[in-house]
Motif scaffolding. Structure first.
Motif, mmCIF file in Angstrom:
data_model
loop_
_atom_site.group_PDB
_atom_site.id
_atom_site.type_symbol
_atom_site.label_atom_id
_atom_site.label_comp_id
_atom_site.label_asym_id
_atom_site.label_seq_id
_atom_site.Cartn_x
_atom_site.Cartn_y
_atom_site.Cartn_z
ATOM 1 N N CYS A 224 0.030 10.143 -0.277
ATOM 2 C CA CYS A 224 0.893 9.441 0.555
ATOM 3 C C CYS A 224 0.674 10.070 1.884
ATOM 4 N N ASP A 225 0.736 11.302 2.110
ATOM 5 C CA ASP A 225 0.207 11.833 3.248
ATOM 6 C C ASP A 225 -0.872 11.441 4.030
ATOM 7 N N PHE A 226 -2.090 11.305 3.125
ATOM 8 C CA PHE A 226 -3.274 10.879 3.606
ATOM 9 C C PHE A 226 -3.150 9.332 4.008
ATOM 10 N N LEU A 227 -2.540 8.466 3.252
ATOM 11 C CA LEU A 227 -2.175 7.127 3.855
ATOM 12 C C LEU A 227 -1.666 7.034 5.091
ATOM 13 N N ALA B 88 -6.359 2.067 10.077
ATOM 14 C CA ALA B 88 -7.754 1.997 9.905
ATOM 15 C C ALA B 88 -8.393 1.845 8.432
ATOM 16 N N LEU B 89 -7.513 2.843 7.587
ATOM 17 C CA LEU B 89 -7.845 3.062 6.193
ATOM 18 C C LEU B 89 -7.480 1.698 5.738
ATOM 19 N N ASP B 90 -6.301 1.233 5.949
ATOM 20 C CA ASP B 90 -6.088 -0.232 5.291
ATOM 21 C C ASP B 90 -6.884 -1.333 5.419
ATOM 22 N N ASP B 91 -7.488 -1.296 6.575
ATOM 23 C CA ASP B 91 -8.566 -2.439 7.178
ATOM 24 C C ASP B 91 -9.868 -2.105 6.251
ATOM 25 N N HIS B 92 -10.175 -1.009 6.072
ATOM 26 C CA HIS B 92 -11.370 -0.545 5.376
ATOM 27 C C HIS B 92 -11.232 -0.993 4.015
ATOM 28 N N ALA B 93 -10.141 -0.143 3.339
ATOM 29 C CA ALA B 93 -9.826 -0.865 1.875
ATOM 30 C C ALA B 93 -9.734 -2.210 1.819
ATOM 31 N N THR B 94 -9.195 -2.898 2.723
ATOM 32 C CA THR B 94 -9.112 -4.394 2.475
ATOM 33 C C THR B 94 -10.433 -5.023 2.390
ATOM 34 N N TRP B 95 -11.267 -4.475 3.498
ATOM 35 C CA TRP B 95 -12.578 -5.157 3.693
ATOM 36 C C TRP B 95 -13.371 -4.780 2.288
ATOM 37 N N CYS B 96 -13.362 -3.643 1.696
ATOM 38 C CA CYS B 96 -13.869 -3.208 0.500
ATOM 39 C C CYS B 96 -13.528 -4.254 -0.819
ATOM 40 N N VAL C 45 -7.185 -2.703 -3.195
ATOM 41 C CA VAL C 45 -6.937 -1.836 -2.038
ATOM 42 C C VAL C 45 -6.630 -0.803 -2.166
ATOM 43 N N ASP C 46 -5.596 -0.468 -3.139
ATOM 44 C CA ASP C 46 -5.258 0.688 -3.484
ATOM 45 C C ASP C 46 -6.344 1.901 -3.973
ATOM 46 N N PHE C 47 -7.141 1.096 -4.765
ATOM 47 C CA PHE C 47 -8.174 1.927 -5.417
ATOM 48 C C PHE C 47 -9.161 2.192 -4.562
ATOM 49 N N HIS C 48 -9.383 1.524 -3.310
ATOM 50 C CA HIS C 48 -10.453 2.164 -2.370
ATOM 51 C C HIS C 48 -9.856 2.987 -1.549
ATOM 52 N N CYS C 49 -8.742 2.852 -1.365
ATOM 53 C CA CYS C 49 -7.730 3.877 -0.510
ATOM 54 C C CYS C 49 -8.018 5.087 -1.279
ATOM 55 N N ARG C 50 -7.798 5.120 -2.580
ATOM 56 C CA ARG C 50 -7.885 6.291 -3.511
ATOM 57 C C ARG C 50 -9.099 6.935 -3.425
ATOM 58 N N LEU C 51 -10.210 5.943 -3.420
ATOM 59 C CA LEU C 51 -11.673 6.597 -3.340
ATOM 60 C C LEU C 51 -11.959 7.525 -1.961
ATOM 61 N N ALA C 52 -11.131 6.829 -0.865
ATOM 62 C CA ALA C 52 -11.516 7.401 0.435
ATOM 63 C C ALA C 52 -10.831 8.714 0.394
ATOM 64 N N TRP C 53 -9.627 8.832 0.285
ATOM 65 C CA TRP C 53 -8.715 10.297 -0.286
ATOM 66 C C TRP C 53 -9.586 11.439 -1.124
ATOM 67 N N LEU C 54 -10.321 10.663 -2.269
ATOM 68 C CA LEU C 54 -10.912 11.832 -2.938
ATOM 69 C C LEU C 54 -12.205 12.284 -2.285
ATOM 70 N N THR C 55 -12.875 11.418 -1.908
ATOM 71 C CA THR C 55 -14.197 12.027 -0.911
ATOM 72 C C THR C 55 -13.746 12.612 0.207
#
Length: 749
Positions: free
Chosen positions: A331-334, A340-348, A384-394
């Protein structure tokens, strides 16, 4: 004349110089198209006159530029301001600073009184009495207050500047306050340059990953005294069939690609059970087959196959619920990444449904702020949440690699690479459409090496939009990349000053240069590097206009110097003596776009280009000239006493090359990792597409046999080369020196 003047006002060149003393005019059609991309109509004579009138009127009224720059420590305003101007700076971190610009000594009496009255007025901007630096206007004589200037007392940051002149004209701008220069590495540091995908270990899933990066950093830092590891851009790629393997044409530069994840290092991986564990184990077996195919059977690195397996594995791993602590971290990462992350994950998520070229999506979804996109984001929230999680893990694994480098005692750590642009159909181009110039592509003009010029297929940022928005997209990009970087390398750093724009459908020869506010671009770069405690490296190879290297050096940006290009170009063209090299650079023998040192010394690169039909002259002539160049360098190295073995052999020649680099004053010396084991193949061969396996080769030995990270670490040839550094280099330290200024020994490219 009108069109030329209008172009000049907007930073658009109407001619360019491909070589000294030669000037080539830019077609009027190109100038008109580029101005249109900047929102300026120049399609007719009347339109040009109207645009000029509007530009002149705006200039006459403009008190401040959209973004102003202040380099610390400076007592002077970023732009000239009339005496008595009231200045208010709203600080990035909160709080306000106010003062009046000094008045001329002759200013007394009623004018001073009127200024004092004006200073006491309460305005919407909060520029009232008592709010200034120190005592308020009513507490001291007016003349004393007006002489108190606060520019040199401002902290580094992105602030809001408001001014009001004595005649009550007002203006507002973004104010970038930056230190004078980026910090420098203390003493000499050396390290490895490597394309991460090419470095496979016994745990890799068919290509190098972030776990391998951490292992390389830990081993080379502890065992070899390396001060850094520089990698290729790890930006998110555009998914496709096949995916473009080039790391320099990404979907997003803001977020890294989860293909680099080490699946086993994801904490939730350990808790997968039952049928999911069986499926996961099956994927691990398939990954081992991919790895074996590359290492033992001569297969090329297959990014798409690797990602297919990793994606299936991540679908299983991410079913495991996050614990309370992990959930809080996520949640802190989000919150930190925000829109910016919301847009990126939405595009994915949308790309999974509609394909990766957003220009072909349903009309409503082409706008990231439309109601249709908001509805789709809600409907696809799980993805969208899945791709946000991937960004966080990376991001977590990038952080782990960075910590491994620091824990190993590296003076610099991981050096990340920033590509010059993004794919026009990718996430960044979709999310930031107003920041990119529609219908334009970045490239390079014709030169002595490429008469046709180049079109890289990357949409350029609009300089006017960047300035109007306080360079927010650029700032966010740098801040994200610097999160886990000890240094940042900027590909084609000259793009901070100007870029070659090619209109859609035109030949690269029909492009033109468009200028950026280099002072603002550099100030943002220096500021963000200062905040991160990072070093900055600019790739300044190729055509570099006069003054650019000097400007970069003043701000502490290190350049890039490659052995074979460093010659006395102002004299007889002979190899430049080591003591004449500039101090502010990364010195290396080659890059990912050039032959390895073994290929250069043996002439293997000429034979390769001949096989692929890339030579522009007969093979015999190319080979003769190449042999003469190599002989010249080897003779010079021998005269310098850098071939102590007494006679030339390939390994001795490579060691001599790096001894030479250590004899220069360069702050950083980079060892191309394939050089350490005699690899003869370039990672990328410019001018080829499917003729050569660009960006898909593993690191290999002199016989072309791929080597694992474990084999590299045990390689006698590698250790023999690193003995050169043990003998000549001082131990690296973690600290960095204060910023240094001055001009390096700049030379023509």
């Amino acid at each position: 004349m009108g069109l030329a003047r209008l172009a000049a006002l907007h930073g658009v060149a109407t001619s360019h110089s491909p070589s000294a003393g030669v000037s080539v005019p830019v077609p009027d059609t190109t100038v008109v198209s580029v101005l249109a991309a900047l929102g300026v109509d120049a399609s007719t004579s009347d339109a040009v006159r109207s645009a000029l009138a509007a530009a002149d009127a705006a200039a006459a009224e403009r008190l401040l530029p959209p973004t102003a720059v202040l380099w610390l420590p400076s007592p002077e305003p970023p732009v000239p301001l009339p005496g008595g101007t009231r200045v208010q700076v709203r600080l990035e971190g909160g709080g306000t600073r106010e003062w009046h610009e000094p008045l001329p000594d002759s200013l007394t009496g009623s004018l001073a009184d009127s200024l004092a009255e004006g200073a006491a007025e309460a305005e919407g901007g909060g520029m009232g009495a008592g709010a200034g630096v120190g005592a308020g206007v009513g507490d001291r004589p007016v003349r004393d207050v007006h002489r108190a200037s606060g520019w040199d007392q401002l902290p580094p940051g992105i602030h809001q500047l408001d001014v009001r002149t004595p005649d009550r004209a007002k203006a507002r701008a973004t104010l970038v306050v930056a230190p004078e220069a980026v910090a420098q590495p203390e003493g000499r540091v050396h390290g490895f340059l490597v394309q991460l995908y090419s470095l496979l270990s016994g745990k890799s899933w068919g290509m190098g990953d972030l776990g391998d990066l951490g292992e390389l950093a830990a081993w080379s830092g502890r065992a070899l005294g390396a001060g850094f590891v520089q990698v290729n851009p790890l930006h998110a790629a555009v998914p496709g069939a096949p995916t473009d393997p080039s790391p320099y044409r990404p979907s997003s530069r803001r977020f890294p690609d989860p293909v680099h994840l080490r699946i086993e290092d994801v904490p939730e991986h350990a808790y997968v059970t039952g049928q999911d564990r069986i499926r996961l184990d099956t994927l691990v077996e398939k990954a081992a087959q991919l790895r074996t195919a590359v290492l033992d059977k001569g297969a090329l690195i297959d990014r798409d196959a690797v990602w297919e397996l990793k994606l299936q594995a991540l679908e299983l791993v991410l079913r495991i619920p996050l614990g309370p602590g992990r959930r809080a971290e996520y949640c802190d990462f989000l919150a930190a990444q925000g829109q910016a992350l919301d847009d990126h994950a939405t595009w994915c998520a949308l790309a999974e449904v509609y394909g990766s070229e957003w220009h072909g999506w349903p009309a409503g979804l082409r706008d990231p702020r439309s109601t249709e996109t908001a509805r789709a984001r809600s409907e696809l929230m799980d993805r969208v949440d899945f791709h946000c999680r991937l960004a966080w893990l990376t991001d977590e694994q990038l952080g782990a690699a960075s910590r491994a480098a620091r824990d190993a005692g590296m003076a610099v750590g991981i050096v990340h690479d920033l590509a010059v642009g993004v794919h026009p159909g990718g996430a960044d181009a979709w999310a930031q459409q107003d920041a990119f110039a529609a219908g334009m592509s970045v490239g390079a003009p014709p030169d002595a090496f490429n008469a046709r010029g180049q079109d890289w297929g990357l949409p350029p940022w609009r300089p006017d939009t960047l300035a109007a928005g306080g360079y927010a997209p650029y700032r966010d990009l740098l801040r994200g990349l610097l999160r886990h970087a000890g240094a940042l390398r900027l590909d084609h750093v000259m793009g901070l000053f100007r870029l070659w724009w090619v209109p859609s459908g035109a030949e690269p020869t029909e492009g033109t240069y468009v200028r950026y506010d280099a002072e603002a671009m550099l100030a943002v770069l220096v500021l963000e590097a200062h905040r991160a405690g990072a070093i900055v490296i600019g790739e300044d190879l190729g055509t570099v206009e006069p003054g650019v290297r000097e400007a970069l050096s003043r701000r502490g940006v290190l350049g890039t110097s490659v052995l074979w290009f460093e010659r006395d170009w102002t004299g007889d063209g002979r190899p430049l003596s080591p003591e004449s090299w500039r101090e502010g650079c990364v010195a290396t023998a080659t890059t990912h776009d050039l032959p390895s040192t073994a290929a250069r010394l043996t002439g293997g690169h000429v034979a390769l280009r001949h096989r692929l039909g890339l030579l522009t002259r007969p093979l015999e002539q190319e080979s003769t000239d190449d042999s003469a160049e190599v002989a010249e360098w080897l003779g010079y190295l021998s005269r310098l006493g850098l071939l102590p073995e007494g006679r030339f052999d390939e390994q001795g020649g490579i060691r001599a090359v790096y001894r030479f680099l250590l004899g220069t004053p360069a702050r950083m010396v980079g060892v191309w990792l394939p050089d350490a084991v005699g690899d003869r193949r370039p990672q990328n061969l410019p001018g080829t597409w499917d003729q050569y396996p660009n960006w898909r080769l593993p690191v290999a030995d002199a016989d072309g046999r791929p080597l694992t990270l474990e084999e590299l670490a045990a390689s006698p040839r590698l250790h023999a080369l690193m003995d050169v550094f043990r003998a000549r280099d001082a131990p690296a330290r973690r600290t960095v020196a204060e910023p240094r200024t001055g001009t390096p020994g700049a030379r023509p490219a």
